[in-house]
Design a protein around this motif. Structure first.
Motif, PDB file in Angstrom:
ATOM      1  N   HIS A  60      16.721 -52.604   1.725  1.00 57.56           N
ATOM      2  CA  HIS A  60      17.885 -51.773   1.426  1.00 57.56           C
ATOM      3  C   HIS A  60      18.727 -51.500   2.671  1.00 57.56           C
ATOM      4  O   HIS A  60      19.951 -51.434   2.588  1.00 57.56           O
ATOM      5  N   GLN A 117      28.189 -56.586 -12.248  1.00 55.28           N
ATOM      6  CA  GLN A 117      28.269 -55.530 -11.232  1.00 55.28           C
ATOM      7  C   GLN A 117      29.206 -54.415 -11.711  1.00 55.28           C
ATOM      8  O   GLN A 117      30.315 -54.272 -11.207  1.00 55.28           O
ATOM      9  N   SER A 169      28.557 -51.490  -5.065  1.00 56.53           N
ATOM     10  CA  SER A 169      27.471 -51.535  -4.087  1.00 56.53           C
ATOM     11  C   SER A 169      27.964 -52.370  -2.916  1.00 56.53           C
ATOM     12  O   SER A 169      28.902 -53.149  -3.056  1.00 56.53           O
ATOM     13  N   ARG A 170      27.323 -52.207  -1.761  1.00 54.85           N
ATOM     14  CA  ARG A 170      27.785 -52.898  -0.562  1.00 54.85           C
ATOM     15  C   ARG A 170      27.101 -54.249  -0.392  1.00 54.85           C
ATOM     16  O   ARG A 170      27.167 -54.851   0.663  1.00 54.85           O
ATOM     17  N   ASP A 171      26.443 -54.721  -1.457  1.00 56.11           N
ATOM     18  CA  ASP A 171      25.769 -56.012  -1.409  1.00 56.11           C
ATOM     19  C   ASP A 171      26.022 -56.744  -2.725  1.00 56.11           C
ATOM     20  O   ASP A 171      26.955 -56.418  -3.451  1.00 56.11           O
ATOM     21  N   ASN A 221      22.036 -53.416 -10.126  1.00 54.85           N
ATOM     22  CA  ASN A 221      23.312 -53.044  -9.526  1.00 54.85           C
ATOM     23  C   ASN A 221      23.422 -51.536  -9.334  1.00 54.85           C
ATOM     24  O   ASN A 221      23.775 -51.056  -8.248  1.00 54.85           O
ATOM     25  N   HIS A 235      21.165 -50.362  -6.434  1.00 52.51           N
ATOM     26  CA  HIS A 235      21.678 -50.545  -5.077  1.00 52.51           C
ATOM     27  C   HIS A 235      22.914 -49.695  -4.819  1.00 52.51           C
ATOM     28  O   HIS A 235      23.202 -49.360  -3.667  1.00 52.51           O
ATOM     29  N   ALA A 236      23.633 -49.345  -5.863  1.00 54.00           N
ATOM     30  CA  ALA A 236      24.768 -48.454  -5.692  1.00 54.00           C
ATOM     31  C   ALA A 236      24.314 -47.020  -5.441  1.00 54.00           C
ATOM     32  O   ALA A 236      24.963 -46.264  -4.708  1.00 54.00           O
ATOM     33  N   ASP A 237      23.170 -46.638  -6.018  1.00 58.79           N
ATOM     34  CA  ASP A 237      22.655 -45.277  -5.890  1.00 58.79           C
ATOM     35  C   ASP A 237      21.127 -45.347  -5.832  1.00 58.79           C
ATOM     36  O   ASP A 237      20.451 -45.084  -6.829  1.00 58.79           O
ATOM     37  N   LEU A 265      30.544 -43.706  -8.238  1.00 57.32           N
ATOM     38  CA  LEU A 265      30.179 -45.110  -8.025  1.00 57.32           C
ATOM     39  C   LEU A 265      31.213 -46.047  -8.654  1.00 57.32           C
ATOM     40  O   LEU A 265      31.512 -47.104  -8.106  1.00 57.32           O
ATOM     41  N   ARG A 275      33.863 -52.777  -4.713  1.00 56.35           N
ATOM     42  CA  ARG A 275      32.708 -53.602  -5.003  1.00 56.35           C
ATOM     43  C   ARG A 275      32.563 -54.740  -4.005  1.00 56.35           C
ATOM     44  O   ARG A 275      33.552 -55.278  -3.522  1.00 56.35           O
TER      45      ARG A 275
END
Length: 321
Positions: free
Chosen positions: A120, A239, A243-245, A264, A267-269, A312, A317
């Protein structure tokens, strides 16, 4: 430059600690090969073995039961509780979840958490232990990256520095002790189904088929479902949240992964206790956490809220390819 959120920031004091902590021992490397290859070979032999003989309803029941026990130990325990602290649990529940997750044969709880927190912190960037985008974006590079993310990274000798990424678990005497007993839990994971199968049928054949289906095959299926979150859920899918990935949602894996493939949102939260937050998104792990909360065993659960989700939705994105 990679931005690390408060949840993902490695916990340490006294100056920065290195990402890695030397290399795996030769013995540990051999064990990884055995844990990965033996169940996979058993899975490859499963279909012809089942053709007309060698499989009973008892084997099916034991396989499902141990799959749920060990799988939820990973998703609810190793992942949502120990890695991301999306809820707090009483001591008995913490111990039970750590043991249950250890029955999945995915390594000891401390190393699992250290690897995942590192993932992460550097998701889909340099430092991520299992990004499928590691080698580039050409078809050949993505094929190589898929194999690496799915299974190849397990054979690497580098070991994530637990003192940097999981000092809280190293300081927890209960959890650290459970981690040191990995060989014991491996024996239990494979022989407990055989013991039950043998006692119920009062035969060595019943013990052997239970060992094969509820031991080896169950472990292999759970392995590949878990690894698919690392590989498939960072390559294809939807997505809906920022998220940053490149983490995505892959709905066909939702039931088998017990909600983990709603990747998704996770990884966003990362600290959110529920990953499947939209209508129709089955998240068995979240329901189990809810059940523990109702029993009073879990508390301070970080459930999603409309405000939390709206934030979010509004963020930019990263975009999956």
């Amino acid at each position: 430059m990679t931005t690390v959120t408060a949840d993902e920031r490695p916990e340490h004091t006294g100056g920065p600690k290195p990402l890695l902590d030397g290399q795996q021992s030769q013995g540990r490397t051999v064990l990884v090969h055995i844990f990965v290859l033996a169940p996979t070979l058993a899975l490859a032999a499963a279909v012809p073995l089942a053709w007309g003989w060698g499989l009973t309803w008892l084997d099916v029941g034991l396989a499902i039961g141990f799959y749920l026990l060990s799988g939820l130990g990973v998703t609810v325990g190793f992942h949502r509780l120990f890695t991301h602290r999306s809820f707090r649990a009483d001591r008995g529940l913490r111990i039970a979840l750590a043991v249950a997750g250890s029955l999945a044969m995915q390594g000891d709880v401390v190393s699992w958490v250290a690897d995942h927190r590192r993932h992460h912190a550097y998701s889909d960037k340099e430092g991520d232990p299992h990004s499928p985008w590691r080698f580039g974006t050409t078809p050949a590079a993505l094929a190589k990256g898929f194999v690496h993310a799915h299974i190849g990274w397990l054979f690497g000798r580098d070991r994530t520095n637990a003192a940097r990424f999981a000092p809280d678990l190293l300081a927890d005497r209960d959890i650290a002790r459970i981690g040191r007993l990995l060989v014991l839990w491996t024996v239990v994971a494979l022989l407990a189904p055989a013991l039950v199968g043998g006692l119920v049928t009062m035969s060595w054949w019943g013990a052997l088929t239970a060992f094969f289906w509820a031991g080896l095959v169950r472990v292999a299926v759970l392995h590949h479902v878990t690894w698919s979150i690392n590989s498939i859920c960072h390559m294809i899918g939807e997505q809906p949240f920022a998220s940053r990935d490149r983490a995505t949602n892959v709905w066909p894996l939702a039931v088998l992964s017990m909600g983990e493939s709603w990747h998704n949102l996770h990884h966003a939260d990362p600290t959110c206790a529920r990953h499947g937050v939209r209508r129709g998104q089955v998240d068995i792990s979240a329901r189990v956490i809810w059940f523990f909360e109702k029993l009073g065993w879990a508390h301070d659960v970080r459930w999603p809220t409309p405000t939390r989700l709206a934030r979010l939705d509004a963020a930019p994105r990263a975009g999956a390819r």
